[in-house]
Scaffold this motif. Structure first.
Motif, mmCIF file in Angstrom:
data_model
loop_
_atom_site.group_PDB
_atom_site.id
_atom_site.type_symbol
_atom_site.label_atom_id
_atom_site.label_comp_id
_atom_site.label_asym_id
_atom_site.label_seq_id
_atom_site.Cartn_x
_atom_site.Cartn_y
_atom_site.Cartn_z
ATOM 1 N N HIS A 217 5.839 -3.323 -15.994
ATOM 2 C CA HIS A 217 4.382 -3.679 -16.021
ATOM 3 C C HIS A 217 3.988 -3.833 -14.980
ATOM 4 O O HIS A 217 2.565 -4.206 -14.808
ATOM 5 N N GLU A 218 4.707 -3.785 -13.673
ATOM 6 C CA GLU A 218 4.366 -4.126 -12.492
ATOM 7 C C GLU A 218 4.202 -2.743 -11.585
ATOM 8 O O GLU A 218 5.537 -2.067 -11.601
ATOM 9 N N ALA A 219 3.663 -2.375 -10.539
ATOM 10 C CA ALA A 219 3.820 -1.446 -9.721
ATOM 11 C C ALA A 219 5.058 -1.904 -8.480
ATOM 12 O O ALA A 219 4.998 -3.090 -8.468
ATOM 13 N N THR A 220 5.643 -1.026 -8.179
ATOM 14 C CA THR A 220 6.802 -1.319 -7.080
ATOM 15 C C THR A 220 6.422 -0.566 -5.881
ATOM 16 O O THR A 220 5.726 0.638 -5.784
ATOM 17 N N ASP A 221 7.332 -0.993 -4.698
ATOM 18 C CA ASP A 221 7.175 -0.443 -3.396
ATOM 19 C C ASP A 221 8.247 0.356 -3.413
ATOM 20 O O ASP A 221 9.583 0.015 -3.260
ATOM 21 N N HIS A 222 8.190 1.734 -3.116
ATOM 22 C CA HIS A 222 8.983 2.771 -3.031
ATOM 23 C C HIS A 222 10.162 2.564 -2.002
ATOM 24 O O HIS A 222 11.161 2.767 -2.139
ATOM 25 N N ASP A 223 9.636 2.153 -0.825
ATOM 26 C CA ASP A 223 10.463 1.634 0.481
ATOM 27 C C ASP A 223 11.607 0.446 0.122
ATOM 28 O O ASP A 223 12.567 0.770 0.217
ATOM 29 N N ARG A 224 11.017 -0.649 -0.664
ATOM 30 C CA ARG A 224 11.819 -1.567 -1.063
ATOM 31 C C ARG A 224 12.806 -1.223 -2.248
ATOM 32 O O ARG A 224 14.151 -1.578 -1.905
ATOM 33 N N GLU A 225 12.460 -0.312 -2.945
ATOM 34 C CA GLU A 225 13.373 0.398 -4.032
ATOM 35 C C GLU A 225 14.522 0.964 -3.294
ATOM 36 O O GLU A 225 15.838 0.858 -3.587
ATOM 37 N N ARG A 226 14.132 1.773 -2.218
ATOM 38 C CA ARG A 226 15.094 2.441 -1.442
ATOM 39 C C ARG A 226 16.008 1.435 -0.679
ATOM 40 O O ARG A 226 17.190 1.908 -1.015
ATOM 41 N N ARG A 227 15.494 0.531 -0.200
ATOM 42 C CA ARG A 227 16.375 -0.370 0.636
ATOM 43 C C ARG A 227 17.280 -1.010 -0.269
ATOM 44 O O ARG A 227 18.563 -1.238 0.168
ATOM 45 N N LEU A 228 16.754 -1.668 -1.375
ATOM 46 C CA LEU A 228 17.892 -2.127 -2.383
ATOM 47 C C LEU A 228 18.743 -1.201 -2.991
ATOM 48 O O LEU A 228 20.144 -1.751 -2.831
ATOM 49 N N ALA A 229 18.496 -0.158 -3.226
ATOM 50 C CA ALA A 229 19.413 0.936 -3.623
ATOM 51 C C ALA A 229 20.574 1.067 -2.520
ATOM 52 O O ALA A 229 21.642 1.255 -2.710
ATOM 53 N N HIS B 290 1.180 1.527 -18.503
ATOM 54 C CA HIS B 290 0.263 1.235 -17.358
ATOM 55 C C HIS B 290 0.892 0.371 -16.572
ATOM 56 O O HIS B 290 1.991 -0.429 -17.153
ATOM 57 N N VAL B 291 0.633 0.026 -15.542
ATOM 58 C CA VAL B 291 1.329 -0.998 -14.298
ATOM 59 C C VAL B 291 0.073 -1.792 -13.828
ATOM 60 O O VAL B 291 -0.945 -1.655 -13.702
ATOM 61 N N MET B 292 0.323 -3.211 -13.731
ATOM 62 C CA MET B 292 -0.439 -4.053 -13.033
ATOM 63 C C MET B 292 -0.247 -3.946 -11.390
ATOM 64 O O MET B 292 0.874 -3.554 -11.271
ATOM 65 N N PRO B 293 -1.187 -4.687 -10.689
ATOM 66 C CA PRO B 293 -0.808 -4.544 -9.387
ATOM 67 C C PRO B 293 0.571 -5.411 -9.056
ATOM 68 O O PRO B 293 0.845 -6.257 -9.786
ATOM 69 N N PRO B 294 1.221 -5.172 -7.871
ATOM 70 C CA PRO B 294 2.325 -5.977 -7.565
ATOM 71 C C PRO B 294 1.968 -7.616 -7.482
ATOM 72 O O PRO B 294 0.953 -7.865 -7.015
ATOM 73 N N LYS B 295 2.899 -8.295 -7.929
ATOM 74 C CA LYS B 295 2.640 -9.787 -7.998
ATOM 75 C C LYS B 295 1.806 -10.308 -8.852
ATOM 76 O O LYS B 295 0.919 -11.142 -8.384
ATOM 77 N N THR C 88 -8.032 -6.528 -19.863
ATOM 78 C CA THR C 88 -8.127 -7.973 -20.353
ATOM 79 C C THR C 88 -7.134 -9.050 -19.687
ATOM 80 O O THR C 88 -6.988 -10.039 -19.911
ATOM 81 N N VAL C 89 -6.588 -8.291 -18.462
ATOM 82 C CA VAL C 89 -5.728 -9.166 -17.819
ATOM 83 C C VAL C 89 -6.607 -9.924 -16.425
ATOM 84 O O VAL C 89 -7.252 -8.973 -15.532
ATOM 85 N N ASP C 90 -6.596 -11.106 -16.366
ATOM 86 C CA ASP C 90 -7.172 -11.734 -15.273
ATOM 87 C C ASP C 90 -6.972 -11.510 -13.966
ATOM 88 O O ASP C 90 -7.685 -11.372 -12.971
ATOM 89 N N THR C 91 -5.534 -11.334 -13.686
ATOM 90 C CA THR C 91 -4.865 -10.963 -12.311
ATOM 91 C C THR C 91 -5.546 -9.677 -11.977
ATOM 92 O O THR C 91 -6.137 -9.402 -10.848
#
Length: 385
Positions: A100-112, A359-364, A295-298
């Protein structure tokens, strides 16, 4: 409980793969559990090379499979009880494990890359499922006695019960096999990293599954740089002029700062304000046409208030942890010449609606609390192949 009977894990996983239809695939976890009395001896980070010595020295306990691991997290008056399993990475690719949230591809790569170097997963992805009464009864049955493992971290209690009882193992995984979808609550980047690491089909990753009605979501504060030289009355006027803002009121010392649905609390120049948001009406003649993100306040805060009014936009804000107090938000804004926003957290039905629509919400956008315990479970990455 009855004495455990042999039950090959590969047969269990295959049986559920055959019977599940379009549902998710889980299998008993091939996992090591930390010995709480020896936890201080666990290296940081632990790697696959450390595991034989840690098992030999009693720091880690190897759990023969198949097993059911019931995991309970208690934080103050809040309690959530689920199961630790392995989930199929292919289900994430196919959209049966939904984000439900967008991710940062660079962080995905570092974690992998980190996981591949270490050869060990140390933190399960937190997944949610729509409640199933039989599964709730089964987990309560397993957790009726003293836990096999109990750890206290930062005023939170983490307890694990382990059973190899054949009847319970089959019953739990029959319940899990009936689930059509799972929802990522916490660990979007870890799930994406598991996909990066899974070069071949048939890979699994470690997950903690909880019923959605037991999970708690907190609001995620945002602190946005204040435009230099812009007086507070001008900024308030610009905010009030946004189509999504129905009104702004200054809060008194006795008013509740934590917002409710449809409102955002804002800290500006030593004062707290409440922003009332306009949202799609439930009385719309065509409710199916309402976009789930609207409908999502954030999301409304990030996209329709911060982005058009403040120069750095939603990409330039600093998110603070969901447990952050209002006093901490005020201090941070004072020290960094920022405007603080505290939106109400999404409800889980909103999270599911966004996920189900693809769909995805913004990060955080969501802070699920409490978190699963880092280092309590270790799973060799090679177990997923």
């Amino acid at each position: 409980m009855n004495a455990p009977q042999p039950l090959p894990a590969h047969e269990l996983a295959t049986r559920h793969t055959d019977d599940r239809g379009a549902g998710v695939t889980t299998r008993p976890p091939r996992v090591l559990v930390v010995n709480p009395s020896r936890a201080a001896q666990l290296p940081e980070p632990a790697t696959a090379a450390h595991l034989p010595e840690l098992v030999e020295g009693g720091v880690l306990r190897r759990i023969p499979d198949p097993a059911v691991l019931v995991y309970r997290v208690t934080s103050g008056g809040h309690e959530q009880t689920g199961v630790v399993v392995e989930v199929a990475v292919d289900d994430y690719r196919a959209g049966r494990i939904r984000r439900h949230e967008a991710t940062d591809h660079d962080r995905e790569r570092r974690l992998a890359e980190f996981t591949e170097r270490a050869g060990v997963e140390q933190l399960p992805v937190t997944l949610a499922y729509q409640q199933r009464p039989v599964l709730r009864e089964l987990t309560a049955r397993v957790a009726s006695g003293e836990p096999d493992v109990s750890v206290t971290r930062e005023c939170e209690e983490h307890a694990v019960w382990i059973t190899h009882d054949t009847e319970i193992v089959r019953a739990v995984h029959d319940e899990l096999a009936a689930l059509a979808v799972l929802y990522i609550a916490d660990g979007h980047h870890r799930m994406a990293a598991a996909e990066h690491c899974a070069a071949a089909p048939g890979s699994f990753t470690l997950a903690a599954l909880f019923p959605s009605d037991q999970l708690r979501i907190l609001g995620y504060p945002r602190c946005v740089p204040r435009p230099a030289g812009l007086p507070a009355p001008v900024l308030l006027d610009r905010l009030a002029g946004q189509p999504v803002v129905a009104g702004i009121e200054e809060l008194s010392a006795s008013d509740e700062i934590r917002p409710g649905q449809g409102t955002v609390s804002m800290y500006l120049d030593g004062r707290w304000y409440r922003l009332w948001l306009r949202q799609p009406s439930d009385a719309s003649p065509r409710p199916a046409t309402i976009h789930p993100l609207s409908t999502v306040d954030t999301v409304l805060l990030d996209e329709a208030i911060i982005a058009p009014v403040l120069p750095t936009g939603h990409a330039g804000h600093t998110p603070l942890p969901g447990r952050t107090t209002t006093a901490t938000i005020a201090n941070w804004c004072y020290e960094h010449h920022a405007v603080g926003f505290l939106p109400s957290p999404p409800r889980f039905d909103q999270v599911m609606a966004v996920s189900d629509a693809g769909h995805v919400m913004p990060p955080k956008s969501t802070w699920f609390d409490p978190k699963v315990c880092h280092g309590l479970f270790l799973r060799p990455s090679a177990a997923g192949r």
